[in-house]
Design a protein around this motif. Structure first.
Motif, mmCIF file in Angstrom:
data_model
loop_
_atom_site.group_PDB
_atom_site.id
_atom_site.type_symbol
_atom_site.label_atom_id
_atom_site.label_comp_id
_atom_site.label_asym_id
_atom_site.label_seq_id
_atom_site.Cartn_x
_atom_site.Cartn_y
_atom_site.Cartn_z
ATOM 1 N N ASP A 49 1.100 -1.136 -0.130
ATOM 2 C CA ASP A 49 -0.108 -0.407 0.190
ATOM 3 C C ASP A 49 1.139 1.097 -0.116
ATOM 4 O O ASP A 49 2.126 1.342 0.516
ATOM 5 C CB ASP A 49 -0.779 -0.110 1.196
ATOM 6 N N VAL A 50 0.129 2.384 -0.605
ATOM 7 C CA VAL A 50 0.809 3.454 -0.396
ATOM 8 C C VAL A 50 1.735 4.042 1.311
ATOM 9 O O VAL A 50 2.417 4.737 0.723
ATOM 10 C CB VAL A 50 0.059 5.434 -0.970
ATOM 11 N N ALA A 51 1.171 3.840 2.460
ATOM 12 C CA ALA A 51 1.332 4.072 2.928
ATOM 13 C C ALA A 51 3.531 3.218 3.495
ATOM 14 O O ALA A 51 4.372 3.928 3.964
ATOM 15 C CB ALA A 51 0.969 3.347 5.025
ATOM 16 N N ASP A 52 3.312 1.952 3.028
ATOM 17 C CA ASP A 52 4.305 1.354 3.122
ATOM 18 C C ASP A 52 5.082 1.521 1.917
ATOM 19 O O ASP A 52 6.317 2.039 2.627
ATOM 20 C CB ASP A 52 4.275 -0.386 2.817
ATOM 21 N N ALA A 58 11.071 6.404 2.095
ATOM 22 C CA ALA A 58 10.769 7.567 3.546
ATOM 23 C C ALA A 58 12.777 7.857 4.164
ATOM 24 O O ALA A 58 12.986 8.183 4.442
ATOM 25 C CB ALA A 58 9.895 8.770 3.947
ATOM 26 N N ALA A 59 13.013 6.221 4.249
ATOM 27 C CA ALA A 59 13.548 5.287 4.882
ATOM 28 C C ALA A 59 15.060 5.136 4.213
ATOM 29 O O ALA A 59 15.454 4.580 5.069
ATOM 30 C CB ALA A 59 12.550 4.434 5.744
ATOM 31 N N GLY A 60 14.378 5.653 3.057
ATOM 32 C CA GLY A 60 15.786 5.569 1.885
ATOM 33 C C GLY A 60 15.700 4.201 1.326
ATOM 34 O O GLY A 60 17.466 3.921 0.763
ATOM 35 N N ALA A 61 14.970 3.058 1.728
ATOM 36 C CA ALA A 61 14.876 2.007 0.939
ATOM 37 C C ALA A 61 15.741 1.761 -0.406
ATOM 38 O O ALA A 61 14.746 2.728 -1.211
ATOM 39 C CB ALA A 61 13.849 0.711 0.676
ATOM 40 N N ILE A 80 5.385 9.996 -8.259
ATOM 41 C CA ILE A 80 6.002 9.943 -7.064
ATOM 42 C C ILE A 80 7.255 9.782 -7.234
ATOM 43 O O ILE A 80 8.376 9.922 -8.521
ATOM 44 C CB ILE A 80 5.229 8.321 -7.042
ATOM 45 N N PRO A 81 8.257 10.706 -6.167
ATOM 46 C CA PRO A 81 8.912 10.830 -6.864
ATOM 47 C C PRO A 81 10.471 9.714 -6.780
ATOM 48 O O PRO A 81 10.651 8.943 -6.250
ATOM 49 C CB PRO A 81 9.892 12.130 -5.026
ATOM 50 N N TYR A 146 1.059 12.937 0.358
ATOM 51 C CA TYR A 146 2.281 12.553 -0.374
ATOM 52 C C TYR A 146 2.834 13.906 -0.809
ATOM 53 O O TYR A 146 1.606 13.694 -2.416
ATOM 54 C CB TYR A 146 3.237 11.495 -0.523
ATOM 55 N N ALA A 147 3.837 13.785 -0.898
ATOM 56 C CA ALA A 147 4.739 14.924 -1.952
ATOM 57 C C ALA A 147 4.275 14.097 -2.987
ATOM 58 O O ALA A 147 4.641 12.471 -3.924
ATOM 59 C CB ALA A 147 5.697 15.649 -2.291
#
Length: 173
Positions: A49-52, A58-61, A80-81, A146-147
């Motif tokens: 999902d979008v949250a995951d 955001a954590a750099g995965a 999505i960036p 989200y941006a």
């Protein structure tokens, strides 16, 4: 005697509790727990999902790549960036140029009312890529606040309080 909905049931013997009416929810009973576990594990193997996705990015995965399967005008409208733009109809020709077969792919399209991501995921799987579909698509990415990058630059809207957790990046799921 004519049977009506009020007289159609047979009388219960005295002292016997009436059987509760079966709700539409349970007209088809739930699966056995072991069967449900297999089904839900399989579902999670195919979807995220979008949250995951957002939390991971955001954590750099770097253990997956996001693929936006929409058209170029849609991509320009907002994406999505860091995502890779790979329109569904171009996947057979372009996937090898833009994707590493060793890196899993998370594909999305417009939203839950669109099966474009499913078609893109199928095309990628047929080419040998490991793929998940991001449920909610770009619609829920934006609705969760989200941006996105647009042809005019970055843009971020406030989260929709009817569809996203307010004041937190965690949906509490």
């Amino acid at each position: 005697m004519v049977m009506t909905s009020t007289t159609a049931s047979l009388p219960q013997p005295a002292g016997t509790p009436a059987a509760p009416a079966l709700s539409p929810v349970l007209a088809m009973p739930p699966a056995a727990p072991a069967d449900a576990a297999v089904y839900f594990a399989a579902r999670l193997a195919f979807h995220t999902d979008v949250a995951d996705v957002h939390a991971s990015l955001a954590a750099g995965a770097t253990d997956f790549v996001v693929v936006d399967s929409r058209s170029t005008p849609s991509w320009d409208q907002g994406h999505i960036p860091g995502a890779v733009h790979l329109p569904t109809d171009r996947i057979p020709q372009l996937a090898a140029e833009f994707l590493d077969p060793a890196v899993p792919v998370v594909v999305h399209c417009w939203g839950p009312g669109c099966d474009g991501a499913t078609r893109a995921a199928l095309a990628l799987a047929r080419l040998g890529y490991r793929v998940k579909e991001m449920i909610g698509g770009i619609e829920y990415w934006i609705r969760e606040g989200y941006a996105v990058d647009t042809w005019e630059g970055p843009r971020q809207l406030p989260a929709d309080p009817l569809t996203a957790p307010v004041g937190s990046d965690d949906c509490g799921c």
